[in-house]
Design an enzyme around this catalytic site. Sequence first.
Site, PDB file in Angstrom:
ATOM      1  N   ASN A  10      48.128 -35.978 -69.112  1.00 54.96           N
ATOM      2  CA  ASN A  10      46.954 -36.828 -68.919  1.00 54.96           C
ATOM      3  C   ASN A  10      47.157 -37.544 -67.586  1.00 54.96           C
ATOM      4  OD1 ASN A  10      44.972 -38.755 -68.970  1.00 54.96           O
ATOM      5  ND2 ASN A  10      45.715 -39.818 -70.812  1.00 54.96           N
ATOM      6  N   TRP A  11      46.368 -37.147 -66.589  1.00 58.15           N
ATOM      7  CA  TRP A  11      46.553 -37.710 -65.238  1.00 58.15           C
ATOM      8  C   TRP A  11      45.861 -39.058 -65.065  1.00 58.15           C
ATOM      9  CZ3 TRP A  11      45.875 -32.786 -61.609  1.00 58.15           C
ATOM     10  CH2 TRP A  11      46.987 -31.950 -61.782  1.00 58.15           C
ATOM     11  N   LYS A  12      45.161 -39.503 -66.095  1.00 59.30           N
ATOM     12  CA  LYS A  12      44.494 -40.814 -66.063  1.00 59.30           C
ATOM     13  C   LYS A  12      43.727 -40.983 -64.748  1.00 59.30           C
ATOM     14  CE  LYS A  12      47.861 -42.436 -69.359  1.00 59.30           C
ATOM     15  NZ  LYS A  12      48.623 -43.528 -69.942  1.00 59.30           N
ATOM     16  N   HIS A  96      41.543 -42.096 -76.610  1.00 61.24           N
ATOM     17  CA  HIS A  96      42.810 -42.575 -76.028  1.00 61.24           C
ATOM     18  C   HIS A  96      42.872 -44.101 -76.160  1.00 61.24           C
ATOM     19  CE1 HIS A  96      45.934 -43.548 -73.128  1.00 61.24           C
ATOM     20  NE2 HIS A  96      46.355 -42.308 -73.287  1.00 61.24           N
ATOM     21  N   GLU A  98      43.713 -46.347 -74.197  1.00 61.14           N
ATOM     22  CA  GLU A  98      43.172 -47.100 -73.052  1.00 61.14           C
ATOM     23  C   GLU A  98      41.651 -47.178 -73.145  1.00 61.14           C
ATOM     24  OE1 GLU A  98      45.253 -44.843 -70.089  1.00 61.14           O
ATOM     25  OE2 GLU A  98      47.119 -45.769 -70.741  1.00 61.14           O
ATOM     26  N   GLU A 168      50.100 -41.648 -80.318  1.00 61.25           N
ATOM     27  CA  GLU A 168      50.590 -42.391 -79.156  1.00 61.25           C
ATOM     28  C   GLU A 168      50.704 -43.867 -79.525  1.00 61.25           C
ATOM     29  OE1 GLU A 168      49.645 -40.154 -75.238  1.00 61.25           O
ATOM     30  OE2 GLU A 168      47.907 -41.351 -75.744  1.00 61.25           O
ATOM     31  N   GLY A 174      53.398 -45.963 -71.086  1.00 63.60           N
ATOM     32  CA  GLY A 174      53.640 -46.507 -69.746  1.00 63.60           C
ATOM     33  C   GLY A 174      54.668 -47.619 -69.707  1.00 63.60           C
ATOM     34  N   SER A 214      55.698 -42.536 -72.983  1.00 62.98           N
ATOM     35  CA  SER A 214      56.953 -42.484 -72.209  1.00 62.98           C
ATOM     36  C   SER A 214      57.767 -41.213 -72.451  1.00 62.98           C
ATOM     37  CB  SER A 214      57.801 -43.738 -72.474  1.00 62.98           C
ATOM     38  OG  SER A 214      57.080 -44.895 -72.084  1.00 62.98           O
ATOM     39  N   GLY A 235      51.837 -38.884 -69.797  1.00 60.03           N
ATOM     40  CA  GLY A 235      51.101 -39.596 -68.752  1.00 60.03           C
ATOM     41  C   GLY A 235      51.862 -39.521 -67.435  1.00 60.03           C
ATOM     42  N   GLY A 236      52.550 -40.598 -67.109  1.00 59.36           N
ATOM     43  CA  GLY A 236      53.245 -40.743 -65.822  1.00 59.36           C
ATOM     44  C   GLY A 236      54.048 -39.528 -65.386  1.00 59.36           C
TER      45      GLY A 236
HETATM   46  P1  13P Z   1      53.011 -42.339 -70.412  1.00 60.71           P
HETATM   47  O1  13P Z   1      53.631 -40.975 -70.567  1.00 60.71           O
HETATM   48  O2  13P Z   1      52.846 -42.747 -68.967  1.00 60.71           O
HETATM   49  O3  13P Z   1      53.687 -43.371 -71.250  1.00 60.71           O
HETATM   50  O4  13P Z   1      51.479 -42.231 -70.964  1.00 60.71           O
HETATM   51  C1  13P Z   1      51.258 -41.666 -72.202  1.00 60.71           C
HETATM   52  C2  13P Z   1      49.810 -41.448 -72.371  1.00 60.71           C
HETATM   53  O5  13P Z   1      49.028 -42.366 -72.451  1.00 60.71           O
HETATM   54  C3  13P Z   1      49.324 -40.055 -72.414  1.00 60.71           C
HETATM   55  O6  13P Z   1      48.010 -39.979 -72.844  1.00 60.71           O
END
Ligand code: 13P
Length: 252
Positions: A10-12, A96, A98, A168, A174, A214, A235-236
């Site tokens: 997920n590149w957000k 998600h 967020e 998640e 994050g 993470s 994510g990251g």
């Molecule tokens: P991180 O891997 O940066 O913690 O993010 C997880 C995430 O929200 C994937 O959708």
Amino acid sequence: MNRIPFIAGNWKMYKTGPEAVETAERLVTLCADVENVEVMIAPTFLSLPLITPCVKGTCVKTGAQNLYFEKEGAFTGEVSAEMIRATGSEYVIIGHSERRQYFGETDANVCKKLKSSIHAGLKPILCIGETEIERNEEKTFQILDKQVSDGLKSFGSDELKDLILAYEPVWAIGTGKTANINQVEEVHQYLRALVGRLFSMDFACRIRILYGGSVKPENIRELMNIKDVDGALVGGASLDPEKFIKIIKYYL
Ligand code: 13P
């Protein structure tokens, strides 16, 4: 039940169009010898039609990070499932944390989004997870129960054959804090049993349940060793193809 591992990035809200194309092309090269893993990347809406042709015919698929449930209309700033599907993209992330936290996404909205994605032929990845406060108050299972039951309300299991669940924990996103093995094992087992109760155990054994929060090259192996973990939503660590490929090739 043989569930093919699924590793999604997920590149957000990161990467411009040209940056996304460069990353996707590099990832495709690195994935040339990947075995028995399905890979998906979810860039911004703007990059979706740019990168989808770059990955065509490879093990890398694309997906959107959100959608709006109406087919079309006067909904300024929104993008429909049909529009995503028309880019050649196969997946969509729904609910998600967020989106729930910053954009007021509710379980009722999630349910409508699931319906429109399935109708358009997109494969939905439904995200669920508790906050730190909810975990500390021992409400984790109650929260997950509500998110899954309300999100999947009124569906039959035949409609949900392409559903992927992503657990998640909000406190692990994050933050560098990964849920520990026991916590992940307990929740994933609970989720499969819950889906079994809502539909059937046969159906529950067929769907994939991903872990997110993470995930990095250093912890993917032990996460994938957990019985009910069928993949990861990253994510990251998915932004850098050299790092992401180490997660995708967790089996080496
Ligand atoms: P991180 O891997 O940066 O913690 O993010 C997880 C995430 O929200 C994937 O959708």
